[in-house]
Design a protein around this motif. Structure first.
Motif, PDB file in Angstrom:
ATOM      1  N   ASP A 125     -33.867 -37.469 -18.361  1.00 44.69           N
ATOM      2  CA  ASP A 125     -33.814 -36.917 -19.721  1.00 44.69           C
ATOM      3  C   ASP A 125     -32.391 -36.721 -20.216  1.00 44.69           C
ATOM      4  O   ASP A 125     -32.191 -36.440 -21.401  1.00 44.69           O
ATOM      5  CB  ASP A 125     -34.553 -35.574 -19.769  1.00 44.69           C
ATOM      6  CG  ASP A 125     -36.057 -35.750 -19.683  1.00 44.69           C
ATOM      7  OD1 ASP A 125     -36.519 -36.892 -19.829  1.00 44.69           O
ATOM      8  OD2 ASP A 125     -36.765 -34.744 -19.469  1.00 44.69           O
ATOM      9  N   ARG A 126     -31.409 -36.821 -19.327  1.00 46.62           N
ATOM     10  CA  ARG A 126     -30.036 -36.605 -19.754  1.00 46.62           C
ATOM     11  C   ARG A 126     -29.461 -37.885 -20.354  1.00 46.62           C
ATOM     12  O   ARG A 126     -29.731 -38.969 -19.874  1.00 46.62           O
ATOM     13  CB  ARG A 126     -29.174 -36.142 -18.578  1.00 46.62           C
ATOM     14  CG  ARG A 126     -29.504 -34.729 -18.131  1.00 46.62           C
ATOM     15  CD  ARG A 126     -28.468 -34.229 -17.126  1.00 46.62           C
ATOM     16  NE  ARG A 126     -28.750 -32.830 -16.815  1.00 46.62           N
ATOM     17  CZ  ARG A 126     -29.513 -32.430 -15.822  1.00 46.62           C
ATOM     18  NH1 ARG A 126     -30.087 -33.320 -15.031  1.00 46.62           N
ATOM     19  NH2 ARG A 126     -29.711 -31.149 -15.604  1.00 46.62           N
ATOM     20  N   PRO A 127     -28.649 -37.743 -21.400  1.00 53.54           N
ATOM     21  CA  PRO A 127     -28.068 -38.939 -22.018  1.00 53.54           C
ATOM     22  C   PRO A 127     -27.086 -39.621 -21.074  1.00 53.54           C
ATOM     23  O   PRO A 127     -26.381 -38.967 -20.311  1.00 53.54           O
ATOM     24  CB  PRO A 127     -27.351 -38.376 -23.254  1.00 53.54           C
ATOM     25  CG  PRO A 127     -27.080 -36.940 -22.913  1.00 53.54           C
ATOM     26  CD  PRO A 127     -28.228 -36.501 -22.058  1.00 53.54           C
ATOM     27  N   ALA A 128     -27.036 -40.917 -21.128  1.00 45.67           N
ATOM     28  CA  ALA A 128     -26.124 -41.686 -20.295  1.00 45.67           C
ATOM     29  C   ALA A 128     -24.685 -41.501 -20.778  1.00 45.67           C
ATOM     30  O   ALA A 128     -24.433 -41.150 -21.939  1.00 45.67           O
ATOM     31  CB  ALA A 128     -26.507 -43.162 -20.336  1.00 45.67           C
ATOM     32  N   VAL A 129     -23.743 -41.737 -19.875  1.00 44.92           N
ATOM     33  CA  VAL A 129     -22.329 -41.613 -20.216  1.00 44.92           C
ATOM     34  C   VAL A 129     -21.970 -42.571 -21.347  1.00 44.92           C
ATOM     35  O   VAL A 129     -21.175 -42.233 -22.233  1.00 44.92           O
ATOM     36  CB  VAL A 129     -21.452 -41.874 -18.974  1.00 44.92           C
ATOM     37  CG1 VAL A 129     -19.972 -41.876 -19.350  1.00 44.92           C
ATOM     38  CG2 VAL A 129     -21.712 -40.813 -17.913  1.00 44.92           C
ATOM     39  N   LEU A 331      -6.741 -25.774 -15.607  1.00 43.24           N
ATOM     40  CA  LEU A 331      -5.582 -25.267 -14.881  1.00 43.24           C
ATOM     41  C   LEU A 331      -5.893 -25.012 -13.413  1.00 43.24           C
ATOM     42  O   LEU A 331      -5.020 -25.114 -12.550  1.00 43.24           O
ATOM     43  CB  LEU A 331      -5.064 -23.992 -15.553  1.00 43.24           C
ATOM     44  CG  LEU A 331      -4.499 -24.161 -16.972  1.00 43.24           C
ATOM     45  CD1 LEU A 331      -4.097 -22.819 -17.553  1.00 43.24           C
ATOM     46  CD2 LEU A 331      -3.304 -25.121 -16.961  1.00 43.24           C
ATOM     47  N   SER A 332      -7.158 -24.664 -13.139  1.00 50.60           N
ATOM     48  CA  SER A 332      -7.550 -24.402 -11.749  1.00 50.60           C
ATOM     49  C   SER A 332      -8.029 -25.659 -11.036  1.00 50.60           C
ATOM     50  O   SER A 332      -8.390 -25.623  -9.862  1.00 50.60           O
ATOM     51  CB  SER A 332      -8.657 -23.343 -11.708  1.00 50.60           C
ATOM     52  OG  SER A 332      -9.818 -23.803 -12.369  1.00 50.60           O
ATOM     53  N   GLY A 333      -8.077 -26.799 -11.792  1.00 44.66           N
ATOM     54  CA  GLY A 333      -8.490 -28.057 -11.184  1.00 44.66           C
ATOM     55  C   GLY A 333      -9.979 -28.242 -11.096  1.00 44.66           C
ATOM     56  O   GLY A 333     -10.456 -29.133 -10.381  1.00 44.66           O
ATOM     57  N   ASN A 334     -10.768 -27.415 -11.812  1.00 45.15           N
ATOM     58  CA  ASN A 334     -12.227 -27.500 -11.734  1.00 45.15           C
ATOM     59  C   ASN A 334     -12.858 -28.021 -13.006  1.00 45.15           C
ATOM     60  O   ASN A 334     -14.052 -27.869 -13.219  1.00 45.15           O
ATOM     61  CB  ASN A 334     -12.823 -26.115 -11.429  1.00 45.15           C
ATOM     62  CG  ASN A 334     -12.416 -25.614 -10.067  1.00 45.15           C
ATOM     63  OD1 ASN A 334     -12.307 -26.395  -9.131  1.00 45.15           O
ATOM     64  ND2 ASN A 334     -12.183 -24.311  -9.950  1.00 45.15           N
ATOM     65  N   MET A 335     -12.054 -28.631 -13.871  1.00 41.75           N
ATOM     66  CA  MET A 335     -12.612 -29.115 -15.131  1.00 41.75           C
ATOM     67  C   MET A 335     -13.380 -30.401 -14.891  1.00 41.75           C
ATOM     68  O   MET A 335     -12.900 -31.325 -14.252  1.00 41.75           O
ATOM     69  CB  MET A 335     -11.487 -29.367 -16.143  1.00 41.75           C
ATOM     70  CG  MET A 335     -11.990 -29.810 -17.506  1.00 41.75           C
ATOM     71  SD  MET A 335     -10.633 -29.942 -18.671  1.00 41.75           S
ATOM     72  CE  MET A 335     -11.502 -30.569 -20.108  1.00 41.75           C
ATOM     73  N   SER A 336     -14.604 -30.452 -15.436  1.00 44.44           N
ATOM     74  CA  SER A 336     -15.436 -31.641 -15.253  1.00 44.44           C
ATOM     75  C   SER A 336     -16.257 -31.905 -16.498  1.00 44.44           C
ATOM     76  O   SER A 336     -17.398 -31.517 -16.613  1.00 44.44           O
ATOM     77  CB  SER A 336     -16.375 -31.476 -14.054  1.00 44.44           C
ATOM     78  OG  SER A 336     -17.184 -30.339 -14.213  1.00 44.44           O
ATOM     79  N   GLY A 337     -15.632 -32.548 -17.482  1.00 42.40           N
ATOM     80  CA  GLY A 337     -16.374 -32.971 -18.665  1.00 42.40           C
ATOM     81  C   GLY A 337     -16.528 -31.893 -19.708  1.00 42.40           C
ATOM     82  O   GLY A 337     -15.839 -30.887 -19.720  1.00 42.40           O
ATOM     83  N   ASP A 338     -17.477 -32.111 -20.591  1.00 42.88           N
ATOM     84  CA  ASP A 338     -17.749 -31.246 -21.733  1.00 42.88           C
ATOM     85  C   ASP A 338     -18.629 -30.092 -21.294  1.00 42.88           C
ATOM     86  O   ASP A 338     -19.748 -30.270 -20.871  1.00 42.88           O
ATOM     87  CB  ASP A 338     -18.441 -32.060 -22.823  1.00 42.88           C
ATOM     88  CG  ASP A 338     -18.572 -31.289 -24.117  1.00 42.88           C
ATOM     89  OD1 ASP A 338     -18.318 -30.078 -24.102  1.00 42.88           O
ATOM     90  OD2 ASP A 338     -18.931 -31.897 -25.133  1.00 42.88           O
ATOM     91  N   ASP A 339     -18.103 -28.872 -21.394  1.00 43.54           N
ATOM     92  CA  ASP A 339     -18.843 -27.696 -20.968  1.00 43.54           C
ATOM     93  C   ASP A 339     -20.116 -27.494 -21.763  1.00 43.54           C
ATOM     94  O   ASP A 339     -21.013 -26.777 -21.335  1.00 43.54           O
ATOM     95  CB  ASP A 339     -17.960 -26.435 -21.133  1.00 43.54           C
ATOM     96  CG  ASP A 339     -17.831 -25.675 -19.828  1.00 43.54           C
ATOM     97  OD1 ASP A 339     -18.094 -26.284 -18.777  1.00 43.54           O
ATOM     98  OD2 ASP A 339     -17.488 -24.483 -19.877  1.00 43.54           O
ATOM     99  N   ARG A 340     -20.214 -28.118 -22.940  1.00 44.26           N
ATOM    100  CA  ARG A 340     -21.394 -27.916 -23.772  1.00 44.26           C
ATOM    101  C   ARG A 340     -22.544 -28.819 -23.360  1.00 44.26           C
ATOM    102  O   ARG A 340     -23.654 -28.657 -23.836  1.00 44.26           O
ATOM    103  CB  ARG A 340     -21.048 -28.193 -25.245  1.00 44.26           C
ATOM    104  CG  ARG A 340     -19.963 -27.289 -25.789  1.00 44.26           C
ATOM    105  CD  ARG A 340     -19.579 -27.725 -27.173  1.00 44.26           C
ATOM    106  NE  ARG A 340     -19.115 -29.094 -27.170  1.00 44.26           N
ATOM    107  CZ  ARG A 340     -19.188 -29.899 -28.225  1.00 44.26           C
ATOM    108  NH1 ARG A 340     -19.724 -29.485 -29.335  1.00 44.26           N
ATOM    109  NH2 ARG A 340     -18.727 -31.141 -28.159  1.00 44.26           N
ATOM    110  N   SER A 341     -22.285 -29.801 -22.493  1.00 44.74           N
ATOM    111  CA  SER A 341     -23.316 -30.756 -22.107  1.00 44.74           C
ATOM    112  C   SER A 341     -23.782 -30.497 -20.687  1.00 44.74           C
ATOM    113  O   SER A 341     -23.023 -30.043 -19.845  1.00 44.74           O
ATOM    114  CB  SER A 341     -22.776 -32.188 -22.207  1.00 44.74           C
ATOM    115  OG  SER A 341     -22.346 -32.458 -23.512  1.00 44.74           O
ATOM    116  N   ASP A 342     -25.033 -30.826 -20.429  1.00 41.56           N
ATOM    117  CA  ASP A 342     -25.542 -30.778 -19.073  1.00 41.56           C
ATOM    118  C   ASP A 342     -24.959 -31.932 -18.283  1.00 41.56           C
ATOM    119  O   ASP A 342     -24.889 -33.062 -18.753  1.00 41.56           O
ATOM    120  CB  ASP A 342     -27.073 -30.877 -19.068  1.00 41.56           C
ATOM    121  CG  ASP A 342     -27.709 -29.647 -19.677  1.00 41.56           C
ATOM    122  OD1 ASP A 342     -27.093 -28.576 -19.559  1.00 41.56           O
ATOM    123  OD2 ASP A 342     -28.796 -29.756 -20.261  1.00 41.56           O
TER     124      ASP A 342
END
Length: 372
Positions: A125-129, A331-342
């Motif tokens: 159900d999740r949109p593709a990249v 800054l902590s190195g834990n960023m992974s994409g758009d926080d608003r998306s699953d």
């Protein structure tokens, strides 16, 4: 009946200051009369934008995505199981451990197999990249063109440098053809965004996005109709200058260009803070709440327009909160994409559990051993 309702709604004393009438504006030579009917063209243009977007995503966004290393992904599908599907649709997409244990007994499978089924079903159900990239590439293209067009329209205007000029001569101000088309294209784009929310990528701030689009459409329509046009052009430019950076950062994020994404997102966060949390409230909103009082007494439009402006500013504060959270992650190195998306959930199993589809009571064998 419709004419009388329209006359009542557009009553001069509601929308115009200092006892001006619509006829005063229409008969004022050299300024150019305005009316809501002039923006009706934005509705068919919004449909044209949707068609243009479909072409753009296929002809431009997809080749760009492939050039940046994004491939169309093939996902493992969860085999159909009526019991698990019914729970997924009617009860919860994220079952608790107790629910997983109960479902495992019903379908005669292990809890690990049931959890894997729900992971794969959610991923379906999740949109593709690729879809996310196409959407961001389309918005990037429009915001870039709108930013360039907005600067071209405003760079030689006195109110671009001095917001006091926003009210000089109001409401008998000259309306230029460039201002009209700036309004028409921006309003058409936001109508298109509102019409397309049903098939766009659904993010966690979906409701806030809808409110934002509606508030923007109201602001553009009413600011044009009552000749708050100079304020409207400044508001559009302030929004476009940061939006183009956000979409560029998201494109790099989807392509896994981490360094470029971090740099662009950092610049975006800075520009957003300056434009939406400083310039917009302390220059533009200040110009709509304080400066008009030097020219005429308060009237209904003064309160209504500023109410919508403050709603827009509250949305800016909400998004600033999300942005600063992402900056902390970066800054902590834990960023992974758009926080608003699953995010996509990983599935370590490469072999599909086909027996879930027939409920035959047999456990699958992987490399000669039972899967526990």
């Amino acid at each position: 009946m419709s004419v009388s309702v329209s006359d009542w709604f557009w009553w001069d004393r509601i929308w115009l200051p200092c006892n001006y009438t619509w006829k005063d504006l229409e008969n004022d030579e050299g300024t150019g009369a305005v009316s809501p009917a002039q923006l009706y063209v934005t509705l068919p243009l919004a449909l044209a934008f949707i068609l243009l977007r479909l072409f753009y995503e296929r002809a431009i966004a997809t080749p760009v995505a492939r050039a940046m290393g994004i491939k169309s992904e093939v996902r493992l599908k969860a085999p159909f199981n009526p019991i698990l599907e019914d729970h997924y649709v009617t009860a919860s997409k994220h079952p608790s451990q107790a629910d997983v244990y109960g479902l495992a007994k019903k379908v005669n499978r292990t809890t690990l197999q049931v959890e894997r089924w729900f992971r794969r079903r959610r991923n379906q159900d999740r949109p593709a990249v690729m879809k996310k990239f196409q959407e961001s590439c389309w918005r990037f293209g429009f915001y870039l063109c709108a930013l360039i067009g907005g600067v071209a329209v405003l760079y030689d205007k006195p109110w671009f440098y001095d917001v006091w000029e926003v009210w000089v001569g109001y409401p008998k101000q000259e309306v230029l053809t460039s201002q009209y088309w700036y309004y028409v294209l921006e309003l058409s784009f936001y109508w298109a965004l509102l019409f397309s929310v049903a098939f766009d990528v659904r993010r966690k701030d979906f409701n806030v996005q809808v409110v934002h689009h509606c508030a923007t459409i109201f602001l553009l329509n009413f600011s044009w109709s009552v000749k708050y046009i100079r304020v409207g052009t400044l508001t559009m430019l302030v929004h476009d200058v940061s939006d183009v950076l956000l979409e560029a950062a998201k494109m790099c994020s989807y392509a896994q260009w981490k360094k470029s994404c971090n740099v662009l997102f950092g610049v975006f966060a800075l520009v957003f803070a300056v434009s939406r949390l400083v310039v917009f409230p302390f220059w533009i909103i200040y110009a709509t709440t304080v400066y008009p009082l030097y020219y005429c007494p308060r009237f209904f439009l003064y309160y209504f327009f500023n109410m919508v402006m403050f709603i827009l500013q509250f949305l800016h504060i909400y998004w600033a909160y999300l942005i600063f959270k992402m900056v902390q992650k970066m800054l902590s190195g834990n960023m992974s994409g758009d926080d608003r998306s699953d995010n996509e959930e990983n599935d370590s199993e490469e072999n599909e559990d086909q027996s879930l589809s027939n409920g035959d009571g047999k456990k699958p064998i992987v490399n000669g051993q039972h899967d526990h």
